[in-house]
Structures are given as C-alpha cells and as structure tokens.
Design a protein around this motif. Structure first.
Motif, mmCIF file in Angstrom:
data_model
loop_
_atom_site.group_PDB
_atom_site.id
_atom_site.type_symbol
_atom_site.label_atom_id
_atom_site.label_comp_id
_atom_site.label_asym_id
_atom_site.label_seq_id
_atom_site.Cartn_x
_atom_site.Cartn_y
_atom_site.Cartn_z
ATOM 1 N N LEU A 73 0.935 -0.965 -0.097
ATOM 2 C CA LEU A 73 -0.040 0.416 0.004
ATOM 3 C C LEU A 73 0.930 0.911 0.161
ATOM 4 N N VAL A 74 1.798 0.858 0.312
ATOM 5 C CA VAL A 74 3.349 2.293 0.762
ATOM 6 C C VAL A 74 3.654 3.006 -0.684
ATOM 7 N N PHE A 75 3.010 3.752 -1.626
ATOM 8 C CA PHE A 75 3.810 3.988 -3.104
ATOM 9 C C PHE A 75 3.650 5.359 -3.139
ATOM 10 N N LEU A 125 -5.776 2.727 2.850
ATOM 11 C CA LEU A 125 -6.318 1.464 4.270
ATOM 12 C C LEU A 125 -7.703 2.243 4.611
ATOM 13 N N GLN A 126 -7.892 3.029 4.632
ATOM 14 C CA GLN A 126 -9.655 3.589 4.238
ATOM 15 C C GLN A 126 -10.177 2.872 3.451
ATOM 16 N N THR A 127 -10.535 2.607 1.911
ATOM 17 C CA THR A 127 -11.282 1.824 1.315
ATOM 18 C C THR A 127 -11.268 0.519 1.726
ATOM 19 N N LEU A 128 -9.920 -0.066 2.863
ATOM 20 C CA LEU A 128 -9.867 -1.037 2.963
ATOM 21 C C LEU A 128 -10.785 -1.379 3.774
ATOM 22 N N ARG A 129 -10.527 -0.949 5.105
ATOM 23 C CA ARG A 129 -11.558 -0.845 5.863
ATOM 24 C C ARG A 129 -12.836 -0.732 5.854
ATOM 25 N N THR A 135 -7.543 -5.560 9.618
ATOM 26 C CA THR A 135 -5.923 -5.835 9.788
ATOM 27 C C THR A 135 -5.769 -6.533 8.718
ATOM 28 N N VAL A 136 -4.525 -4.988 8.879
ATOM 29 C CA VAL A 136 -4.272 -5.133 6.630
ATOM 30 C C VAL A 136 -2.202 -5.464 6.666
#
Ligand code: NIG
Ligand code: FE
Length: 403
Positions: A73-75, A125-129, A135-136
C-alpha cells in the motif's frame, strides 16, 4: 460474568475449521468483554451475566473482520502508462528489464514527501477498512535503499498508530534490483542483509521479512541469505514465489518455515508437498493473475488435497494488482481460481490470520479471541464472494470497539 456488550438476534459465521459450513450458528448471540469475545453460541444457551449494553442485530450476520494479508500500500504515483503498454503487447518482464516496472514506482516513491505517502496510503487503507478489513499487512519494497526503506516502514508504523485498525508491517528490501546495483545483485543482497535488516530490527519497524523470488528479481540462493539474516534477527519470513515461472520458491519458503508463500501460479508437486509439510499458508493473489492476463492457475486441487491452508489477498500495488478491494478479490478467486465462497471467506479471515502469524487472537470467532467483528446486512455469508462492487458492511468492531 461481566459483559460490556451483548449482540443478539444475530447469525454467526465463526469460520472455525471444524464443524458446520462457515462454522455457522443461527439465531445466535455474541458477548464482548474487555475487547475480547467473552461468549458466543445459540441464543437459547445464553448464560446469566451482568450485561452493560444489549443490542439486537435484527438477523444480520457476524463474521470475523476481514484481513488483507498481502499488500504493497505504501507507494507514490501509478503505472497506468505501463498498464496501457501491456495491453498493446509488452510483457511485465520486458517493461521491468527496460527499467520500468517496480523501479519506476521506486523513483516516484523516493521523490514523494512523507506527507504525500502518508495521505495516499491512508486513503487506500480507508477503502479497505470501509469494506470490513480490520487487519491489513503492508510491505515496504519501493524504497530499495537504506534511507527510503526505513522511511516507508516508518510511514507504516505511523499509520498503525492512527488508522484505528491493525497493521502488520513487512520488510521487503529484496523486492527488485535497484538501478544503483544493476550489475551487482549480490552486492544489493549484502546491503539488505548487513545494513538494512539490522536497522529495521533495531527500530522495530517490521513484523516479518518478504522477498521476490523470480528471474527478474532474486535467486533462491540470494533469498536464502536474506532469510538467514531474518532468522538471526528473530523475524518470520514470507515469499513472493513462483509467480511467473517455477523457481523453486515454494520449497524455499517451506525450508525456512515461512508464514506464507504467495502467488504460486507455477508451483509444482514438490513445492506443494513442501508447503504442506511446513504448515506454510498458500496466499493466492487473483488480482495480479487477472491484471497480468495470466493463464497458469495456481495448483488449487493439490493445495486442497494436501490440506495447505489457502488465504487470498489483494496484493494491492500499482504494477500488477491495482485492486484495492478484498471483497472484489474474493469474487475474483471464485471466478478465476474456482475457490468456493466458503474457501474465499476462510481465505480472507482464518487463513489470512495464520499467514500473518496472528491466528492466536484473530481470524475466527471464538471465546477469548479479540472481538474483531464484521457485521453484514446479508442473508448468507456466501453473498460476500458473489456481488462485485456492493458493500453490505453494516458495522466493523476492532477489539470490541465499533469504528
Ligand atoms: O506482488 N511480484 C512482485 N511484487 C508485486 C509487484 C509489484 C510491482 O509491480 O510494483 C506483486 O505482484
Ligand atoms: Fe506482492
């Protein structure tokens, strides 16, 4: 018994491995105390307790909160241009060998400010949450030098402090050969093992170590060195294995008792045997399979027959899997890999927890485990792998707290 919250009029998919499909309990209730599951079962068996608050779920389903166990996710930036090039015939390997691919995201990421990385990763992250992930896992791997890899892992830890959900941080220094080491991949592995890994460990920035075993990345011998270093530091390992060719990645992962071996399109019989022996989770990534137009499907039947736990994950990254939805990934796993909806839900809960070494307190609904719950407006949990693009999440609880 003192309970903080009792959820009644619920149906529960515990996702425990033994027993009825989905570990289902109909007309059920679930109690939370001190952030953990204090009791769950059929409503008629509810024991006497002091209950601070009771809420009716009006027939909704409770499942373990979802777990995305493999993301990048970090890019910064994106690779939409390469996406178009590939659609016009260029292959992922050709683009990578010409200096594009992972290296192009490395350049964009090194150039981005920490604030940009934080806000863009936070949005993903918010989209996944929002669709039920509590947990990601997030890997580094777009820094590829000491300073940048540390910065990416610091961004991950910073997000962990503020995201409200749990984050597992993975050091993926051996993701690609950076331009600076173009003709000296062994020299880069020296750097990963002798400088990056100790710095990551000293700052407690990683929960696990990952690497990319592939002809366009690192050999099994090079990765064995990375894994030896990880072992010396007490960190568990995972591996991107056999995605584009059979490089013996699954067997290598098993040899180091890896938490997981991921991708596995080209894994052979001996590889799946080794995974079964080692208890290593097979993490399947249908988003990358779809995006790269792969035709070789992972050896699902063998994994099933040998009882290798199967997890599924988004692999969210700008190159091979521009997919930021675990629900969509579940659906893709049914259509592309013929996993059943129950296997998909187990793959995004129970087996995903095991792929992160978190199975003791997450991934199934059982007394004593953390109350990470997803509550859904559905009439059966198979619906979660069926629709694409809908969001039936009603509520998400992390450690007993509604988000
Ligand atoms: O999981 N295979 C290596 N890593 C990623 C791709 C990363 C990228 O292309 O940026 C993957 O598919
Ligand atoms: Fe990946």
């Amino acid at each position: 018994m003192n309970w903080d919250l009792l959820l009644t009029d619920a149906n529960i998919a515990t996702m425990v491995a033994e027993g009825p499909a989905y570990g289902a309990i109909q007309d059920a209730a679930l109690a939370i105390a001190d952030g953990n599951i204090a009791w769950l079962g059929a409503a008629q068996d509810l024991p006497e307790a002091n209950i601070a608050e009771t809420r009716s779920l009006q027939g909704r389903w409770i499942t373990p909160a979802l777990i995305d166990c493999h993301t990048h996710l970090v890019f910064a930036g994106n690779r939409a241009q390469e996406f178009e090039q590939r659609l016009k015939g260029a292959s992922y390997e050709e683009i990578a060998r010409a200096g594009g691919g992972i290296m192009s995201t490395v350049n964009a990421t090194r150039d981005a400010s920490t604030g940009t990385l934080l806000s863009q990763t936070q949005a993903r992250l918010q989209t996944l949450r929002a669709e039920g992930c509590a947990t990601v896992e997030i890997k580094s791997g777009y820094g590829l030098n000491l300073e940048s890899e540390l910065r990416l892992l610091e961004v991950v830890r910073e997000l962990e402090r503020n995201a409200g959900i749990s984050i597992s941080s993975t050091f993926l220094g051996a993701h690609a050969i950076p331009t600076e080491f173009k003709n000296d991949s062994d020299g880069y592995i020296d750097l990963v093992c002798n400088e990056m890994m100790p710095a990551v460990v000293e700052r407690e920035l990683a929960d696990a170590v990952d690497a990319y075993c592939e002809t366009i990345a690192f050999s099994t011998a090079q990765i064995a060195r990375v894994f030896e270093s990880a072992r010396a530091c007490g960190l568990p390992v995972k591996l991107h294995a056999d995605q584009l060719s059979d490089g013996g990645g699954a067997a290598l992962a098993a040899e180091f008792s890896a938490l997981s071996a991921d991708h596995l399109e080209y894994t052979t019989d001996s590889g799946t045997d080794a995974l079964a022996q080692a208890g290593t989770v097979a993490v399947l990534l249908p988003g990358a399979f779809l995006t790269l137009g792969e035709t070789q499907v992972p050896p699902i039947e063998q994994l099933r027959d040998k009882r290798v736990p199967i997890a599924i994950a988004t692999d969210c990254n700008p190159g091979t899997s521009p997919v930021c939805s675990l629900r969509t990934t579940m659906s893709l796993a049914t259509s592309l890999f013929k996993l059943t909806p129950e296997e998909c839900l187990a793959g995004a809960t129970r087996n995903a927890a095991t792929a992160l070494g978190l199975e003791a307190d997450r991934g199934t609904l059982e007394t004593g485990k953390r109350a990470d719950l997803a509550i859904w407006d559905i009439d059966h949990p198979q619906v979660l792998s069926y629709w694409i693009g809908t969001n039936e999440l009603s509520e998400l609880f992390v450690a007993g707290q509604p988000l």
